[in-house]
Design an enzyme around this catalytic site. Structure first.
Site, mmCIF file in Angstrom:
data_model
loop_
_atom_site.group_PDB
_atom_site.id
_atom_site.type_symbol
_atom_site.label_atom_id
_atom_site.label_comp_id
_atom_site.label_asym_id
_atom_site.label_seq_id
_atom_site.Cartn_x
_atom_site.Cartn_y
_atom_site.Cartn_z
ATOM 1 N N ARG A 162 53.306 -41.457 -28.253
ATOM 2 C CA ARG A 162 53.084 -42.766 -27.638
ATOM 3 C C ARG A 162 51.988 -43.544 -28.361
ATOM 4 N NH1 ARG A 162 54.272 -42.066 -21.186
ATOM 5 N NH2 ARG A 162 55.881 -40.452 -21.436
ATOM 6 N N ARG A 167 47.180 -32.826 -21.028
ATOM 7 C CA ARG A 167 46.516 -33.471 -19.892
ATOM 8 C C ARG A 167 46.305 -32.475 -18.735
ATOM 9 N NH1 ARG A 167 47.979 -39.309 -17.381
ATOM 10 N NH2 ARG A 167 47.481 -39.977 -19.501
ATOM 11 N N ARG A 186 44.216 -39.032 -22.957
ATOM 12 C CA ARG A 186 45.178 -40.061 -23.406
ATOM 13 C C ARG A 186 45.265 -39.976 -24.922
ATOM 14 N NH1 ARG A 186 47.015 -44.206 -20.633
ATOM 15 N NH2 ARG A 186 45.359 -44.024 -19.080
ATOM 16 N N SER A 195 54.838 -37.914 -12.873
ATOM 17 C CA SER A 195 55.418 -39.174 -12.424
ATOM 18 C C SER A 195 56.886 -38.970 -12.086
ATOM 19 C CB SER A 195 55.263 -40.216 -13.529
ATOM 20 O OG SER A 195 55.599 -41.471 -13.043
ATOM 21 N N GLU A 253 46.478 -39.183 -12.650
ATOM 22 C CA GLU A 253 47.918 -38.895 -12.791
ATOM 23 C C GLU A 253 48.193 -37.759 -13.766
ATOM 24 O OE1 GLU A 253 50.362 -42.114 -14.410
ATOM 25 O OE2 GLU A 253 51.690 -40.515 -15.140
HETATM 26 N N1 LIG Z 1 49.223 -40.776 -23.756
HETATM 27 C C1 LIG Z 1 49.314 -39.663 -23.038
HETATM 28 N N2 LIG Z 1 48.505 -38.608 -23.318
HETATM 29 C C2 LIG Z 1 48.594 -37.452 -22.601
HETATM 30 N N3 LIG Z 1 49.462 -37.266 -21.579
HETATM 31 C C3 LIG Z 1 50.285 -38.300 -21.282
HETATM 32 C C4 LIG Z 1 50.267 -39.540 -21.975
HETATM 33 N N4 LIG Z 1 51.210 -40.358 -21.433
HETATM 34 C C5 LIG Z 1 51.791 -39.660 -20.433
HETATM 35 N N5 LIG Z 1 51.245 -38.426 -20.350
HETATM 36 C C6 LIG Z 1 51.614 -37.366 -19.400
HETATM 37 O O1 LIG Z 1 53.025 -37.406 -19.208
HETATM 38 C C7 LIG Z 1 53.312 -37.583 -17.828
HETATM 39 C C8 LIG Z 1 54.611 -38.348 -17.693
HETATM 40 O O2 LIG Z 1 54.508 -39.588 -18.377
HETATM 41 S S1 LIG Z 1 55.092 -40.843 -17.652
HETATM 42 O O3 LIG Z 1 55.219 -41.869 -18.631
HETATM 43 O O4 LIG Z 1 54.262 -41.113 -16.534
HETATM 44 N N6 LIG Z 1 56.535 -40.430 -17.089
HETATM 45 C C9 LIG Z 1 57.514 -39.940 -17.854
HETATM 46 O O5 LIG Z 1 57.413 -39.807 -19.065
HETATM 47 C C10 LIG Z 1 58.765 -39.490 -17.094
HETATM 48 N N7 LIG Z 1 59.791 -39.153 -18.046
HETATM 49 C C11 LIG Z 1 58.405 -38.302 -16.217
HETATM 50 O O6 LIG Z 1 57.829 -37.266 -16.973
HETATM 51 C C12 LIG Z 1 52.112 -38.327 -17.297
HETATM 52 O O7 LIG Z 1 52.013 -38.160 -15.888
HETATM 53 C C13 LIG Z 1 50.985 -37.619 -18.034
HETATM 54 O O8 LIG Z 1 50.706 -36.356 -17.440
#
Ligand SMILES: Nc1ncnc2c1ncn2[C@@H]1O[C@H](COS(=O)(=O)NC(=O)[C@@H](N)CO)[C@@H](O)[C@H]1O
Length: 426
Positions: A262, A392, A277, A354, A351
């Site tokens: 991401r 995370r 993050r 999700s 969080e």
């Molecule tokens: N940039 C990031 N760095 C670390 N962990 C992350 C990051 N973005 C998301 N996550 C983890 O990934 C989980 C799911 O990301 S989300 O975008 O919220 N949801 C999804 O991707 C859905 N597909 C459910 O998993 C978050 O709750 C968090 O625990």
């Protein structure tokens, strides 16, 4: 994507959903464009029908050796062809414009969704476990990991720039243990384990809703129609594109695994300490494809949430569940709950999971359908939830289970995946 007929007949409902979701789409402009497409489509079809009728008249006139009439019909036919040749490219262009606008129309939030602007308006609906108290000076995850030589951010940043990290020692083993723990627990519930591509084509991201709006969050493979997925949800959605499943095949239940990438655009300066993050992480994902029935979707939504709760409770982590508000849930969701684990060093819940259900908003974008017992074809419903996302989850895990002697207790449930080890740093 919503059904165009639904938008035509429920414009106010769709406008209200857009307003509640801070979505600026102009529904009136979409409907005006739609009317132009329908009118033009009708004109082209009319002209085609007249052409067919004319070709019969030309044959008839030829049979009757009526040269003058035949030439008149041929001239009329030419005029029709001209007008079709002129209208068709415009029709194609307007249809594409309408499709691009349709992709920006949000889903209708369930009435149980709290109305709100952003995450501050999310509504806590459940708490589990006591907030961890320490009778010694507790450390945050980054200090714990550094002291136990379980992370190397400096060298990772040398390799890949900001928001990079390298897990080392028992933290690296913990991550794989957590992935296996989640995969195992869900596979034992009958979910099909699947390790999916982490590079996917554009249509996959359109399918799950990441494109077009969230394109800035995605890394692109230069010069190819390939992008790095931010979640296995993208790849699983893409895998079933354009398929018509049989009703008896449903529900499809997956426990997916993929590295996730991401850009985290727009988060400059946020959560820069440690591994909260970052640009790359690993996630075990729960994904459901089920029949197009609201009650069925809600039951799966509840099951996906319970699955995640079971995992978090087995890790002995205090958490709460929030009902995500309209302003924070994003375009595609009908309903969304986040699970937030207690982070002792931050003295707040954050969080870690999700959970969302979409009805057929994703399925319409990815064209995933099924044939019911009467042979009628419907778009499926899709849902997803995090099972475990690491590193995370390591943050609450390491902090919550740290001991006065600086070691970290490994929860019972995880020990089988850590070779029976009970502590880190002992
Ligand atoms: N940039 C990031 N760095 C670390 N962990 C992350 C990051 N973005 C998301 N996550 C983890 O990934 C989980 C799911 O990301 S989300 O975008 O919220 N949801 C999804 O991707 C859905 N597909 C459910 O998993 C978050 O709750 C968090 O625990």
């Amino acid at each position: 994507m919503l059904d165009l007929a639904f938008i035509r007949n429920n414009a106010d409902t769709v406008k209200e959903a857009a307003r509640l979701k801070n979505n600026t789409i102009d529904i009136d402009a979409l409907l005006e464009l739609d009317r132009r497409v329908v009118t033009l489509q009708h004109e082209v079809e009319e002209a085609r029908a007249q052409q067919n009728a004319l070709s019969k008249k030309i044959q008839q006139a030829a049979k009757e050796k009526n040269v003058e009439l035949r030439n008149q019909y041929i001239a009329e036919g030419k005029q029709l062809s001209e007008s079709i040749k002129e209208k068709e490219p415009l029709l194609t262009q307007l249809q594409e414009e309408r499709y691009q606008l349709l992709l920006l129309v949000p889903n209708i939030p369930d009435p149980s969704t709290p109305v709100g602007k952003d995450e501050d308006d999310n509504v806590p609906i459940k708490y589990w476990g006591e907030k961890t108290q320490f009778d010694f000076p507790a450390l945050d995850h980054y200090d714990l990991m550094q002291r136990l030589n379980m992370v190397d951010i400096e060298r990772a940043v040398k390799v890949a720039g900001s928001r990079s990290y390298a897990l080392k020692g028992d933290a690296a083993r913990l991550e794989l243990a957590l992935m296996n723990f989640a995969f195992d627990r869900l596979a034992r519930k009958g979910y099909t384990p699947v390790i999916v591509p982490s590079m996917a084509r554009d249509f996959c991201f359109v399918g799950n809703g990441q494109f077009p709006k969230g394109r800035d969050q995605v890394y692109e493979v230069e010069g190819q129609d390939l992008y790095l997925v931010g979640t296995a949800e993208v790849s699983i959605t893409g895998m079933y594109k354009d398929e018509i499943l049989k009703a008896e095949e449903l529900p499809l239940t997956f426990v997916g695994y993929s590295p996730c990438f991401r850009q985290e655009a727009g988060t400059y300066g946020k959560d820069t300490r440690g591994v909260f993050r970052i640009h790359q992480f690993n996630k075990v994902e729960q994904y459901i494809i089920c029949e197009a029935d609201h009650e069925v979707s809600v039951r799966w939504f509840e099951e996906l949430e319970r699955n995640a709760e079971e995992l978090i409770q087995a890790l002995e982590l205090p958490y709460r569940i929030v009902n995500v508000c309209t302003g924070d849930m994003g375009d595609g969701k009908v309903g969304m709950h986040d699970i937030e684990c207690w982070i002792p060093s931050e003295n707040r819940y954050r969080e870690t999971h999700s959970c969302s259900y979409f009805h057929d908003w994703q399925a319409r974008r990815a064209n995933i359908r099924y044939r019911d017992a009467e042979g009628k074809v419907h778009f499926v419903h899709t849902l997803n939830n995090t099972a475990i996302a690491s590193p995370r989850i390591l943050i609450p895990l390491l902090e919550t289970h740290q001991q006065a002697d600086g070691s970290i207790r490994i929860p019972e449930a995880l020990r089988p995946y850590m070779g029976g080890q009970e502590y880190i740093g002992r």
